[in-house]
Design an enzyme around this catalytic site. Structure first.
Site, short mmCIF file in Angstrom:
data_model
loop_
_atom_site.label_atom_id
_atom_site.label_comp_id
_atom_site.label_asym_id
_atom_site.label_seq_id
_atom_site.Cartn_x
_atom_site.Cartn_y
_atom_site.Cartn_z
N PHE A 136 0.89 -1.34 -0.04
CA PHE A 136 0.00 0.35 0.15
C PHE A 136 0.96 0.87 -0.45
O PHE A 136 1.79 0.94 0.69
CB PHE A 136 -0.78 0.09 1.12
CG PHE A 136 -1.90 1.20 0.99
CD1 PHE A 136 -2.89 1.41 0.82
CD2 PHE A 136 -1.64 2.68 1.90
CE1 PHE A 136 -3.78 1.95 0.38
CE2 PHE A 136 -2.35 3.49 1.62
CZ PHE A 136 -3.59 3.46 1.05
N ASP A 221 9.43 3.33 0.95
CA ASP A 221 8.19 3.03 2.07
C ASP A 221 7.70 3.32 3.16
O ASP A 221 7.89 2.78 3.92
CB ASP A 221 6.62 2.85 1.11
CG ASP A 221 5.39 3.22 1.29
OD1 ASP A 221 5.42 4.10 3.02
OD2 ASP A 221 4.77 3.81 1.08
N LYS A 250 2.76 9.80 8.74
CA LYS A 250 2.41 9.61 9.50
C LYS A 250 2.95 9.89 10.88
O LYS A 250 2.68 10.78 11.46
CB LYS A 250 2.43 7.63 9.72
CG LYS A 250 1.06 7.48 8.53
CD LYS A 250 1.22 6.02 8.83
CE LYS A 250 -0.26 5.59 7.83
NZ LYS A 250 -1.57 5.70 7.90
#
Length: 400
Positions: A136, A221, A250
């Site tokens: 993702f 990532d 995040k």
């Protein structure tokens, strides 16, 4: 104007299905809803609230910066952005930082940079991007196509091309697909949304070797794994492999929207003025808050504490499993953990999430059969114990 959960259904686009309760206040690792009910937060805003809610260092940084400068755009630079970039480059392999507002935007920048680098250095043919199934990387059309979950990218018309996927942890499949026309391989060093799946031994090193062999960039990532989440500032530090480009978001802002792409001088020079940009990227408010988060997290005390919290959570989940036999496996690292359900409860992760809310604990899912825990990196031990006590009550309810 009184606000109710029912109003959400009237005024919001229906692409979310939030909980029936509405949180109104958070402090540390506890949250209260409109009715005053208290919850232990093991969700952390999906691995975002790394210092919990309303941490004094973040509150002070935001209040102080809010009285100085809010926004300028990238026609100008600002002190918080430069200070944060210096701290990030000093603490990592990187020489350069590009700011965005989210993980998806950081990944978009990384992918565009990889393509631009390859075209500049090797020519138009070198454009293939390889990623991993169940990965993702965000919801922009480019990043969602690179992400290995077709359900998120289908139904929107023609997708960006020259993107292919292989199974995570399958170096042989990657070796068959990668070639000299590959410009980049993008991967999570620990898959998050795809089920909290750790890399197999030597897999990441094999990916690095294949990238080197074919002159392809390795993009990590670290949107979910980064900024202390796995017990080091970034997860790559534990794997003996250095990426060419790293993305982070995040926990980077601890709840304030910010993302960043980190890379080396040689690669960064291919994003010349005008090739890419972001109106809000490097916003002084976001960078001031992120710098405050960095100063708290990038300490031995906090990073070692993450490893201790991992051990404590796993110990309590094992005790719950001894009683109820609901987990096939508990995996992950630091404060990014996933409990995969047994065949008997396959596909029912959301039932545990909803039961948890009833009993005053907030958890996440990572696919239909994995319960995900991404609490604050500094969650107190008593909150871990109390939260897992409540979670055990939720498990008992689902098991029936």
């Amino acid at each position: 104007m009184p606000v109710t959960r029912e109003m959400f259904n009237d005024v919001m686009v229906p692409n979310y299905n939030p909980a029936q309760m509405v949180p109104v206040k958070g402090e540390g690792s506890r949250v209260w809803d409109q009715a005053g009910k208290e919850y232990i937060d093991f969700a952390g805003g999906i691995a975002v609230n790394c210092l919990g809610h309303c941490h004094p260092a973040m509150v002070n940084a935001l209040q102080e910066q809010s009285q100085k400068l809010w926004h300028l755009s990238n026609v100008f630079t600002n002190e918080p952005a430069i200070r944060l970039a210096k701290k990030l480059t000093d603490a990592t392999f990187a020489d350069r930082v590009y700011y965005a507002n989210s993980g998806a935007e950081a990944n978009e920048a990384a992918l565009k940079l990889a393509r631009r680098w390859a075209i500049d250095v090797y020519g138009e043919k070198k454009q293939k991007i390889i990623a991993f199934t169940k990965g993702f990387h965000g919801r922009t059309f480019f990043t969602v196509t690179v992400g290995g979950q077709p359900a998120y990218s289908e139904g929107f018309g023609p997708k960006p091309g020259a993107i292919e996927h292989v199974p995570y942890n399958d170096a042989d499949a990657l070796a068959k697909l990668i070639d000299d026309e590959t410009c980049a391989v993008m991967m999570e060093p620990l898959q998050g949304e795809g089920g909290v799946v750790p890399p197999a031994q030597d897999f990441v090193k094999q990916v690095r070797e294949l990238c080197d062999k074919h002159n392809a960039l390795l993009i990590f990532d670290e949107v979910q794994t980064g900024f202390g989440r796995t017990g080091t500032l970034y997860a790559y530090e534990q794997l003996g492999v250095t990426p060419d480009i790293l993305t982070t978001a995040k926990s980077l802002g601890g709840g304030f929207p910010i993302g960043a792409m980190l890379t080396t001088d040689a690669i960064a020079e291919h994003l010349k003025p005008g090739t890419h940009g972001s109106t809000y990227g490097g916003n002084p408010l976001a960078c001031a808050v992120s710098e405050a988060v960095f100063d708290v997290i990038n300490t031995e005390t906090v990073l070692e504490g993450v490893k201790q919290r991992e051990a404590l959570i796993k110990e309590h989940l094992a005790a719950i499993n001894e009683k109820y036999n609901v987990f096939k496996e508990v995996r992950g690292k630091g404060c990014l953990l996933g409990a995969e359900l047994t065949e008997q409860f396959e596909g029912r992760a959301r039932d545990f999430l909803l039961a948890g809310q009833e009993h005053g604990v907030m958890v996440l899912v990572a696919g239909a059969s994995v319960i995900r825990f991404t609490p604050s990196l500094i969650i107190p031990e008593e909150d871990i114990k109390e939260g897992l006590k409540r979670f055990e009550q939720a498990v008992a309810q689902v098991v029936g």
